[in-house]
Write a protein that holds these residues in place. Structure first.
Motif, PDB file in Angstrom:
ATOM      1  N   LEU A  64      -5.201 -14.074 -13.575  1.00  0.00           N
ATOM      2  CA  LEU A  64      -5.011 -12.667 -13.929  1.00  0.00           C
ATOM      3  C   LEU A  64      -3.761 -12.088 -13.267  1.00  0.00           C
ATOM      4  O   LEU A  64      -3.081 -11.244 -13.847  1.00  0.00           O
ATOM      5  N   VAL A  65      -3.462 -12.563 -12.050  1.00  0.00           N
ATOM      6  CA  VAL A  65      -2.223 -12.134 -11.380  1.00  0.00           C
ATOM      7  C   VAL A  65      -1.014 -12.634 -12.149  1.00  0.00           C
ATOM      8  O   VAL A  65      -0.062 -11.887 -12.424  1.00  0.00           O
ATOM      9  N   SER A  66      -1.042 -13.939 -12.543  1.00  0.00           N
ATOM     10  CA  SER A  66       0.108 -14.531 -13.242  1.00  0.00           C
ATOM     11  C   SER A  66       0.336 -13.883 -14.605  1.00  0.00           C
ATOM     12  O   SER A  66       1.464 -13.830 -15.103  1.00  0.00           O
ATOM     13  N   ARG A  67      -0.750 -13.347 -15.213  1.00  0.00           N
ATOM     14  CA  ARG A  67      -0.616 -12.708 -16.518  1.00  0.00           C
ATOM     15  C   ARG A  67      -0.393 -11.198 -16.420  1.00  0.00           C
ATOM     16  O   ARG A  67      -0.350 -10.506 -17.430  1.00  0.00           O
ATOM     17  N   GLY A  68      -0.309 -10.673 -15.191  1.00  0.00           N
ATOM     18  CA  GLY A  68       0.036  -9.270 -15.004  1.00  0.00           C
ATOM     19  C   GLY A  68      -1.115  -8.292 -15.116  1.00  0.00           C
ATOM     20  O   GLY A  68      -0.904  -7.078 -15.170  1.00  0.00           O
ATOM     21  N   PHE A  69      -2.370  -8.777 -15.149  1.00  0.00           N
ATOM     22  CA  PHE A  69      -3.507  -7.865 -15.216  1.00  0.00           C
ATOM     23  C   PHE A  69      -3.700  -7.136 -13.883  1.00  0.00           C
ATOM     24  O   PHE A  69      -4.161  -5.998 -13.841  1.00  0.00           O
ATOM     25  N   ILE A  70      -3.397  -7.831 -12.784  1.00  0.00           N
ATOM     26  CA  ILE A  70      -3.415  -7.218 -11.452  1.00  0.00           C
ATOM     27  C   ILE A  70      -2.189  -7.725 -10.712  1.00  0.00           C
ATOM     28  O   ILE A  70      -1.619  -8.763 -11.082  1.00  0.00           O
ATOM     29  N   ASP A  71      -1.773  -7.014  -9.669  1.00  0.00           N
ATOM     30  CA  ASP A  71      -0.599  -7.475  -8.934  1.00  0.00           C
ATOM     31  C   ASP A  71      -1.020  -8.235  -7.683  1.00  0.00           C
ATOM     32  O   ASP A  71      -2.190  -8.247  -7.297  1.00  0.00           O
ATOM     33  N   GLU A  72      -0.060  -8.874  -7.043  1.00  0.00           N
ATOM     34  CA  GLU A  72      -0.325  -9.741  -5.897  1.00  0.00           C
ATOM     35  C   GLU A  72      -0.987  -8.981  -4.750  1.00  0.00           C
ATOM     36  O   GLU A  72      -1.832  -9.514  -4.036  1.00  0.00           O
ATOM     37  N   LEU A  73      -0.619  -7.708  -4.590  1.00  0.00           N
ATOM     38  CA  LEU A  73      -1.185  -6.911  -3.504  1.00  0.00           C
ATOM     39  C   LEU A  73      -2.675  -6.633  -3.708  1.00  0.00           C
ATOM     40  O   LEU A  73      -3.413  -6.412  -2.757  1.00  0.00           O
ATOM     41  N   GLN A  74      -3.105  -6.650  -4.980  1.00  0.00           N
ATOM     42  CA  GLN A  74      -4.513  -6.385  -5.279  1.00  0.00           C
ATOM     43  C   GLN A  74      -5.370  -7.644  -5.237  1.00  0.00           C
ATOM     44  O   GLN A  74      -6.602  -7.564  -5.305  1.00  0.00           O
ATOM     45  N   ARG A  75      -4.717  -8.804  -5.133  1.00  0.00           N
ATOM     46  CA  ARG A  75      -5.418 -10.075  -5.283  1.00  0.00           C
ATOM     47  C   ARG A  75      -6.627 -10.215  -4.340  1.00  0.00           C
ATOM     48  O   ARG A  75      -7.759 -10.434  -4.792  1.00  0.00           O
ATOM     49  N   GLU A  76      -6.370 -10.068  -3.016  1.00  0.00           N
ATOM     50  CA  GLU A  76      -7.454 -10.272  -2.050  1.00  0.00           C
ATOM     51  C   GLU A  76      -8.595  -9.286  -2.267  1.00  0.00           C
ATOM     52  O   GLU A  76      -9.764  -9.636  -2.144  1.00  0.00           O
ATOM     53  N   GLY A  77      -8.237  -8.042  -2.597  1.00  0.00           N
ATOM     54  CA  GLY A  77      -9.274  -7.039  -2.841  1.00  0.00           C
ATOM     55  C   GLY A  77     -10.187  -7.426  -3.982  1.00  0.00           C
ATOM     56  O   GLY A  77     -11.416  -7.283  -3.896  1.00  0.00           O
ATOM     57  N   TYR A  78      -9.585  -7.941  -5.067  1.00  0.00           N
ATOM     58  CA  TYR A  78     -10.405  -8.351  -6.218  1.00  0.00           C
ATOM     59  C   TYR A  78     -11.201  -9.625  -5.935  1.00  0.00           C
ATOM     60  O   TYR A  78     -12.308  -9.799  -6.454  1.00  0.00           O
ATOM     61  N   VAL A  79     -10.643 -10.535  -5.116  1.00  0.00           N
ATOM     62  CA  VAL A  79     -11.399 -11.747  -4.734  1.00  0.00           C
ATOM     63  C   VAL A  79     -12.669 -11.338  -3.999  1.00  0.00           C
ATOM     64  O   VAL A  79     -13.775 -11.795  -4.322  1.00  0.00           O
ATOM     65  N   HIS A  80     -12.524 -10.450  -2.996  1.00  0.00           N
ATOM     66  CA  HIS A  80     -13.705  -9.986  -2.249  1.00  0.00           C
ATOM     67  C   HIS A  80     -14.662  -9.238  -3.161  1.00  0.00           C
ATOM     68  O   HIS A  80     -15.882  -9.421  -3.087  1.00  0.00           O
ATOM     69  N   ALA A  81     -14.133  -8.387  -4.029  1.00  0.00           N
ATOM     70  CA  ALA A  81     -14.990  -7.600  -4.928  1.00  0.00           C
ATOM     71  C   ALA A  81     -15.773  -8.517  -5.870  1.00  0.00           C
ATOM     72  O   ALA A  81     -16.958  -8.272  -6.144  1.00  0.00           O
ATOM     73  N   ALA A  82     -15.117  -9.579  -6.353  1.00  0.00           N
ATOM     74  CA  ALA A  82     -15.792 -10.512  -7.271  1.00  0.00           C
ATOM     75  C   ALA A  82     -16.948 -11.218  -6.572  1.00  0.00           C
ATOM     76  O   ALA A  82     -18.032 -11.388  -7.138  1.00  0.00           O
ATOM     77  N   TYR A  83     -16.726 -11.650  -5.312  1.00  0.00           N
ATOM     78  CA  TYR A  83     -17.804 -12.294  -4.556  1.00  0.00           C
ATOM     79  C   TYR A  83     -18.953 -11.304  -4.310  1.00  0.00           C
ATOM     80  O   TYR A  83     -20.129 -11.671  -4.370  1.00  0.00           O
ATOM     81  N   ASN A  84     -18.595 -10.057  -4.039  1.00  0.00           N
ATOM     82  CA  ASN A  84     -19.618  -9.063  -3.705  1.00  0.00           C
ATOM     83  C   ASN A  84     -20.500  -8.685  -4.889  1.00  0.00           C
ATOM     84  O   ASN A  84     -21.605  -8.173  -4.702  1.00  0.00           O
TER      85      ASN A  84
END
Length: 562
Positions: A10-30
């Motif tokens: 999703l980062v590589s396709r521009g849906f989210i940016d690199e700065l949001q990556r870790e936040g979305y990883v944690h949110a997905a696990y949660n």
């Protein structure tokens, strides 16, 4: 598909940016959901759109496999065990090769292994994982389901691969360690053991046979063995998978295997040991899906839970978890770490080895061979500005002294000790050479624990034990009241053992002022224990009796471990 691989896409396709990556990883696990559902919950994109995106990324097609019926020759192209192991299902033959729907098409290693294992070119396709699993169960394992004209149970899949392995000659065994039959056989052994929720898998060479055993809930079970002359090929395959030196058979080696099995990321810690009949290999299975790293999931007594939560929130001090090997000490401490793993705290761990990787925590593996021991790592930790530190084990005076020093300088230290009970940990530290007044000043609590087998809920029945057995537990029959005793009769879901899963027993030494005074006076373990019981400490045996009355475990298990 893993959370990280999807978020990276999703980062590589521009849906989210690199700065949001870790936040979305944690949110997905949660969310507690599979990542393909989590993307919808997080409002990133629809599930069907994700599958389309993944298909574009791997250069394949996306299929809705509802009601799909494969041609018999296509179904025969992938054996049942391989389909189950890699969570894949054959679609059709194309000019480029065999088109296969994959549950995790973003992992190139799966594609490589599948292509090598089947000796054919694989054309990846994408489909919802639950549809792939349903098709595998229906066409390979379902009652009356046909696989190339015959019913194909899992034992048939194993028997088929074992027959292929047995056909390999003794002369070719060495060079066959990377052959398709050996690869499929080892993979299926791993799959079978992990399906049974094994904690360890043992490959044991003897003079006249080669045993494969796996440990489930603390007990060992034997699998049907492969031909004895192929032991070297099978062990070599495991060593290749764990990046060990296959030419070196004279000294012990340690490695690690990371593999995706049945849609779950599995780490296996590999240990080899030279014996007179060849190398013995043991795989410790580190399955994050099997280990719930939450304090709430440990079924702690209410007062013990509250005490631990309060203790690990303190800014400094030492909290020790004690018990024999395999008592679940590491799991308990990881659950503590996970609770205090917040953005405003720096957490460092020194472990031998690192068992589970936890996001947001700096984890350092101990390596005695190059002089990287606990003492050296701990000294380095104090220069890394930590808030909380986990020391895998206090093995010697140097480690214990540095841990005490760390707690005195404003750090919370979590660690383990090998003692029989909680009060014994205090005596052990003093025997190592630690000053009693420092132990009394820094120790905040000691949790003793054991792991017992749980009664299988599917075959649990009540019964009345004899007076002799009750006497062993120290229970007077007249004091029983309405309390019930339970046992497991044995059923298919627990392999006729009567047990399924494990439960911890806990004993908490509260570091109250009277206990600290006794520690400063070098009081013996028995004196500490007696005083702690007077102040309300529940022993391991008493916690075991609580678990018996709650129908969680049996009298035999409590008598065996306490």
């Amino acid at each position: 598909m893993t959370v990280e691989s999807v978020i990276d896409l999703l980062v590589s396709r521009g849906f989210i940016d690199e700065l949001q990556r870790e936040g979305y990883v944690h949110a997905a696990y949660n969310t507690g959901q599979d990542i393909t559902h989590a993307v919808e919950t997080l409002g990133l994109l629809q599930r069907g759109q994700l599958f389309q995106l993944v298909a574009q990324d791997v250069g394949g097609e996306y299929y809705d496999l509802t009601g799909f019926e494969p041609a018999p020759q296509v179904l025969r192209a992938i054996p049942a065990g391989t389909a189950k192991l890699y969570l894949c299902f054959p679609i059709q033959f194309l000019d480029q090769g065999l088109q296969v729907a994959l549950s995790n098409p973003l992992d190139p290693q799966i594609l490589e292994e599948l292509s090598f294992s089947l000796n054919t070119q694989i054309v990846p396709a994408v489909a919802p994982p639950e549809q792939i699993e349903e098709l595998i169960e229906k066409f390979y394992y379902g009652t009356g389901a046909k696989s190339g004209g015959e019913a194909a149970g899992e034992s048939d899949a194993m028997a088929q691969i074992r027959a292929e392995v047995a056909a390999l000659s003794q002369n070719d065994a060495e060079e066959e360690s990377n052959s398709a039959p050996i690869i499929r056989y080892v993979d299926l052994v791993l799959y079978q053991a992990i399906k049974e929720k094994a904690s360890d898998i043992h490959f044991e060479p003897f003079e006249d046979d080669f045993k494969i055993r796996y440990r489930v809930d603390g007990a060992l079970y034997e699998m049907a063995p492969p031909p004895q002359h192929l032991k070297q090929a099978i062990i070599s395959r495991i060593k290749v998978m764990s990046s060990l030196n296959i030419a070196e058979t004279r000294i012990p080696q340690d490695g690690r295997i990371t593999k995706e099995i049945n849609g779950q990321g599995i780490d296996m810690r590999v240990s080899t040991l030279p014996t007179i009949f060849g190398e013995s290999v043991v795989l410790r299975v580190l399955d994050r899906s099997n280990v719930n790293l939450n304090l709430e999931a440990l079924n702690l007594p209410a007062e013990t839970y509250e005490y631990i939560v309060d203790t690990i929130a303190k800014p400094n001090g030492i909290f020790i978890c004690t018990g024999p090997t395999g008592a679940g000490k590491t799991t308990t401490l990881y659950a503590c770490l996970r609770r205090i793993n917040t953005e405003d705290a720096k957490l460092l761990t020194a472990e031998d080895p690192v068992e589970y990787d936890i996001d947001g925590i700096m984890q350092v593996p101990i390596n005695e061979a190059i002089g990287l021991n606990f003492g050296r790592v701990l000294r380095a930790f104090l220069r890394q500005d930590p808030d909380r530190i986990l020391v895998g084990e206090m093995r010697d005076l140097e480690t214990a002294q540095i841990a005490i020093q760390a707690s005195l300088t404003g750090h919370l230290v979590l660690s383990t000790l090998h003692t029989n009970d909680a009060p014994g940990a205090v005596t052990r530290l003093i025997d190592m050479g630690c000053e009693p007044f420092l132990v009394a000043a820094t120790l905040e609590g000691v949790l003793g624990q054991r792991l017992l087998r749980r009664i299988c809920p599917d075959c649990r029945v009540a019964y009345r034990p004899t007076q002799a057995v009750l006497g062993q537990l120290g229970i007077n029959p007249s004091d029983l009241g309405d309390n019930q005793f339970y046992t497991g009769q044995g059923c298919p879901s627990c392999n006729d053992t009567g047990y399924r899963g494990r439960q911890g027993l806990f004993e908490l030494l509260d570091m109250s002022n009277p206990i600290r005074d006794l520690i400063s006076q070098r009081a013996a373990t028995v004196v500490l224990k007696k005083k702690a019981q007077e102040l309300g400490m529940k022993t391991l045996r008493e916690d075991g009796i609580r678990n018996i009355f709650e129908g969680i475990t049996t009298i035999e298990e409590v008598l065996k471990y306490t």
